[in-house]
Design a protein around this motif. Structure first.
Motif, PDB file in Angstrom:
ATOM      1  N   HIS A  56       0.875  -1.110  -0.015  1.00 26.21           N
ATOM      2  CA  HIS A  56       0.075  -0.209   0.012  1.00 26.21           C
ATOM      3  C   HIS A  56       0.795   1.383  -0.049  1.00 26.21           C
ATOM      4  N   VAL A 175      -7.088  -2.053   3.586  1.00 29.71           N
ATOM      5  CA  VAL A 175      -7.046  -1.211   2.547  1.00 29.71           C
ATOM      6  C   VAL A 175      -6.421   0.167   2.926  1.00 29.71           C
ATOM      7  N   THR A 223     -13.981  -8.416  -0.534  1.00 28.57           N
ATOM      8  CA  THR A 223     -13.164  -8.812  -1.585  1.00 28.57           C
ATOM      9  C   THR A 223     -13.716  -8.422  -3.236  1.00 28.57           C
ATOM     10  N   SER A 226     -13.363  -4.797  -3.588  1.00 31.54           N
ATOM     11  CA  SER A 226     -12.098  -4.524  -4.046  1.00 31.54           C
ATOM     12  C   SER A 226     -11.712  -4.848  -5.540  1.00 31.54           C
ATOM     13  N   CYS A 229     -13.659  -2.193  -7.798  1.00 31.00           N
ATOM     14  CA  CYS A 229     -13.323  -0.621  -7.858  1.00 31.00           C
ATOM     15  C   CYS A 229     -12.746  -0.046  -9.129  1.00 31.00           C
ATOM     16  N   PHE A 263      -3.557  -0.257  -5.209  1.00 26.93           N
ATOM     17  CA  PHE A 263      -4.861   0.062  -5.990  1.00 26.93           C
ATOM     18  C   PHE A 263      -4.443   0.903  -7.412  1.00 26.93           C
TER      19      PHE A 263
END
Length: 336
Positions: A56, A175, A223, A226, A229, A263
């Protein structure tokens, strides 16, 4: 799934002048905490903490110092954004439905008094998680397109949350971790004395009601959220670029939600957008600050000389719920 209707103005023009944004101001608290320490305090495993750092890209999170009021950050950002001028309306976008500093009566009155705007209309924008600030920008832009709009009217958009009020509220499992920050920006139409720094071009929004449980989603729902997205954000971005009459390739910069580097790597891989166009510089040192992220990245990019006149910029926000918001602006030759 629901998608917002196309914007009701074209390229930021209202017939009363160009509409856009000026004087983005960000206020950070005096303190900062290591994300690893926040996660450890909340009982996260060593493996999870390493995942947050490695994948992340999160390192530090802005945190109010003991005795430092969040309200002070909001007032400071607002004063700086307004400069020597006032505002006709104030819109305050926030992620947390209840803010500690606003639980008692008088927050709106205190803020307006601090800005010497005792009679200005003040509205909160919430219940849409981290897209609240960019949604407030869209609401401000629509205010300028109303039939009674006048040249030179100004809307102060304010955003920010006391993210560190409780670890349980600040951690989004698997996240991100949220911190404390405030932002303010003026949305106005042009007149002979004032031209927007960032001209509004278009916007796009989307909500997928399957994920209405937000942070109370099951592991299976989380899940699926995610996995959805990237596609949902690409849809909202496509709506915005179509509205502006441009394509993905015409976007020079994306000012992102700063919740996770992972992401954005996935987004680039699935959409073909170049990673160099996504301004993630602030991710390690500031991380995610709810609805403040995109404007914070915009201010940083402009202050460091990255932006040039004519650059087209997508401001992006997304959050549990599932809400997605994109606002596209163009850098103008003059700074205000």
């Amino acid at each position: 799934m629901t998608v917002a209707a196309p914007s009701d103005t074209e390229h930021g023009a209202t017939g009363r002048g160009v509409v856009g944004l000026s004087r983005v101001s960000v206020r950070l608290p005096k303190g900062s905490e290591r994300v690893d320490r926040i996660l450890e305090r909340a009982g996260s495993s060593l493996l999870e903490r390493r995942m947050f750092a490695k994948f992340h890209g999160l390192r530090d999170s802005p945190t109010l110092a003991p005795g430092e009021p969040m309200e002070e950050l909001l007032v400071g950002a607002a004063r700086d954004a307004l400069g020597e001028r006032g505002a006709d309306v104030i819109l305050y976008g926030h992620t947390q439905s209840v803010q500690d500093f606003a639980c008692g009566p008088g927050f709106a009155q205190r803020l307006r008094s601090s800005l010497d705007l005792p009679d200005v209309r003040f509205y909160g924008v919430s219940q849409i998680n981290c897209v609240s600030v960019l949604r407030a920008l869209e609401m401000a832009r629509r205010y300028h397109s109303r039939p009674a709009a006048q040249p030179g009217e100004r809307v102060l958009v304010l955003g920010g949350d006391h993210g560190s009020v409780a670890d349980a509220a600040r951690i989004v499992p698997r996240v991100t971790v949220a911190g404390d920050a405030a932002v303010a920006v003026v949305v106005h139409s042009s007149d002979e004395n004032d031209f927007p720094r960032y001209r509004y071009l278009s916007g796009g929004a989307l909500r997928d009601g399957r994920f209405h449980r937000s942070l109370r989603m099951t592991t299976k729902e989380l899940t699926l959220f995610s996995q959805s997205c990237v596609g949902h954000l690409a849809t909202a971005l496509r709506e915005a670029t179509d509205g502006a009459g441009i394509g993905f390739s015409d976007i020079d910069w994306i000012m992102p939600d700063l919740s996770s580097a992972l992401f954005w790597r996935n987004f680039c891989r699935e959409t073909g957008v170049q990673q160099e166009r996504i301004c993630l510089d602030l991710l390690p040192e500031r991380g995610h600050n709810n609805g403040v992220d995109a404007l914070s990245a915009l201010q940083h990019a402009d202050m460091t000389g990255r932006l040039r006149p004519g650059d087209r910029i997508a401001l992006v926000a997304l959050g549990p719920g599932a809400y997605f918001q994109v606002v596209i602006v163009e850098v103008t030759p003059e700074s205000s």
